[in-house]
Design an enzyme around this catalytic site. Structure first.
Site, PDB file in Angstrom:
ATOM      1  N   ALA A 145      -9.098-101.386  20.431  1.00 41.31           N
ATOM      2  CA  ALA A 145      -9.672-100.191  21.040  1.00 41.31           C
ATOM      3  C   ALA A 145     -11.185-100.268  21.114  1.00 41.31           C
ATOM      4  CB  ALA A 145      -9.245 -98.947  20.262  1.00 41.31           C
ATOM      5  N   ARG A 185      -4.204 -94.968  36.608  1.00 39.73           N
ATOM      6  CA  ARG A 185      -4.007 -96.291  37.189  1.00 39.73           C
ATOM      7  C   ARG A 185      -4.963 -97.213  36.449  1.00 39.73           C
ATOM      8  NH1 ARG A 185      -4.837 -97.664  42.321  1.00 39.73           N
ATOM      9  NH2 ARG A 185      -2.989 -98.987  42.394  1.00 39.73           N
ATOM     10  N   ASP A 203      -6.747-109.994   8.576  1.00 47.38           N
ATOM     11  CA  ASP A 203      -6.274-108.642   8.850  1.00 47.38           C
ATOM     12  C   ASP A 203      -4.880-108.648   9.477  1.00 47.38           C
ATOM     13  OD1 ASP A 203      -8.493-107.381   7.817  1.00 47.38           O
ATOM     14  OD2 ASP A 203      -9.551-107.304   9.732  1.00 47.38           O
ATOM     15  N   ASP A 248      -2.488-100.047  16.213  1.00 42.01           N
ATOM     16  CA  ASP A 248      -2.398 -99.455  17.541  1.00 42.01           C
ATOM     17  C   ASP A 248      -1.050 -99.696  18.188  1.00 42.01           C
ATOM     18  OD1 ASP A 248      -2.594-102.203  18.410  1.00 42.01           O
ATOM     19  OD2 ASP A 248      -4.773-102.031  18.388  1.00 42.01           O
ATOM     20  N   SER A 255     -12.943-102.990  21.571  1.00 45.84           N
ATOM     21  CA  SER A 255     -13.257-103.856  22.708  1.00 45.84           C
ATOM     22  C   SER A 255     -13.112-103.121  24.027  1.00 45.84           C
ATOM     23  CB  SER A 255     -12.330-105.081  22.698  1.00 45.84           C
ATOM     24  OG  SER A 255     -12.474-105.830  21.521  1.00 45.84           O
TER      25      SER A 255
END
Length: 304
Positions: A192, A176, A70, A149, A194
């Site tokens: 994302a 934060r 990928d 991403d 994970s």
């Protein structure tokens, strides 16, 4: 479907898979296709084919076949999406969420695709740029394409980042955290996932904002429309030592750009989608069942 006649070949850069590349080029030529191979030093021992640059591939071919995982397909996709060149992935990586053609079925699958037996899928991509503190929008560097991403994070693992999130001109929150992942539907099965982000079907026009290890447990992922403009603004003390703040924007885990206090990362939908080619019968949910091991251990099997 329209058959393909001019085919580009892009291989994994670090460890080219020469047997698969040789078989690939042989099948393409046996089908009467013109074969153009990316002029890449890592492919110096690859089978003969007219060597051209990545830019020339984007201008000259009807289809690009990517041999690798990928990550290789992501790299190729950022080059080919603006030129509307479709990609077909031959999976020689680990997961293969996007590169779904298996080497052992290469000859028969390629022959069918070349003759017009395939399915197409357009996927939303992201466009990201850095807006420097005190600079104007006109001064910003050209945006970069992201297939999976755009990630804001602090490379100094001992310290969290403080940053704001905005959607258009609407303030979302002050965070934060170790950072934030802004992913496309394609990227929802990557980093994302994970981080606890939602799975999004690739047909959606949407982005997910997924905080990375937030200090406040109620700071949860959210999904916004693809027509929105998302902005993350790096906060903190401008006198903070550079060893403490090492904020970075990363695209697809492959391209990085350093950030300073006051800099902003702006993410929107890309102008052109990524077009993927799949063998007939492709199913996104079959990919999820296989790769994420859904339903393993259950005796019932659903057949269509």
């Amino acid at each position: 479907m329209t058959p393909f006649r001019s085919i580009g070949v892009i291989g994994k850069r670090r460890e080219p898979h020469l047997p698969t590349l040789a078989s690939l080029c042989q099948v393409l030529r046996s089908q009467g296709c013109e074969v153009l191979v990316e002029d890449n030093p890592a492919l110096s021992d690859a089978p003969a084919g007219r060597r051209v640059s990545r830019d020339e591939l984007a201008r000259s071919v009807d289809l690009v076949v990517v041999v690798g995982g990928d990550g290789t397909l992501l790299d190729a996709g950022r080059s080919m999406a603006p030129a509307a060149v479709p990609l077909l992935g031959v999976n020689q990586g680990r997961l293969g969420f996007m590169a779904d053609l298996l080497p052992e079925h290469l000859a028969e699958s390629l022959a069918a695709v070349i003759q017009g037996e395939y399915e197409t899928e357009d996927r939303m991509v992201l466009s990201a740029r850095v807006l420097r503190a005190g600079g104007s929008t006109a001064d910003a560097a050209p945006p970069r394409i992201a297939i999976n991403d755009v990630v804001l994070r602090n490379q100094a693992s001992i310290r969290m980042l403080e940053f704001e999130s905005w959607m258009d001109d609407d303030f979302i929150s002050l965070h934060r955290a170790d950072g934030m992942i802004i992913c496309s539907p394609t990227g929802s099965t990557a980093y994302a996932l994970s981080g606890g982000g939602p799975l999004m079907h690739p047909s959606l026009q949407a982005m997910a904002l997924v905080p990375i290890c937030p200090h406040t447990l109620s700071d949860r992922p959210i999904v916004v429309g693809g027509e929105q403009r998302v902005r993350l603004v790096v906060g903190g003390d401008e006198q903070m030592p550079t060893t403490s703040l090492q904020a970075t924007m990363t695209i697809d885990g492959q391209i990085s750009e350093s950030l300073a206090v006051g800099d902003a990362v702006e993410v929107t939908r890309g102008d052109a989608p990524l077009r993927l080619i799949h063998p007939v019968g492709y199913s996104y949910f079959a990919i999820l069942r296989n790769k994420l091991r859904w339903g393993r251990g259950q005796e019932a099997v659903i057949e269509r």
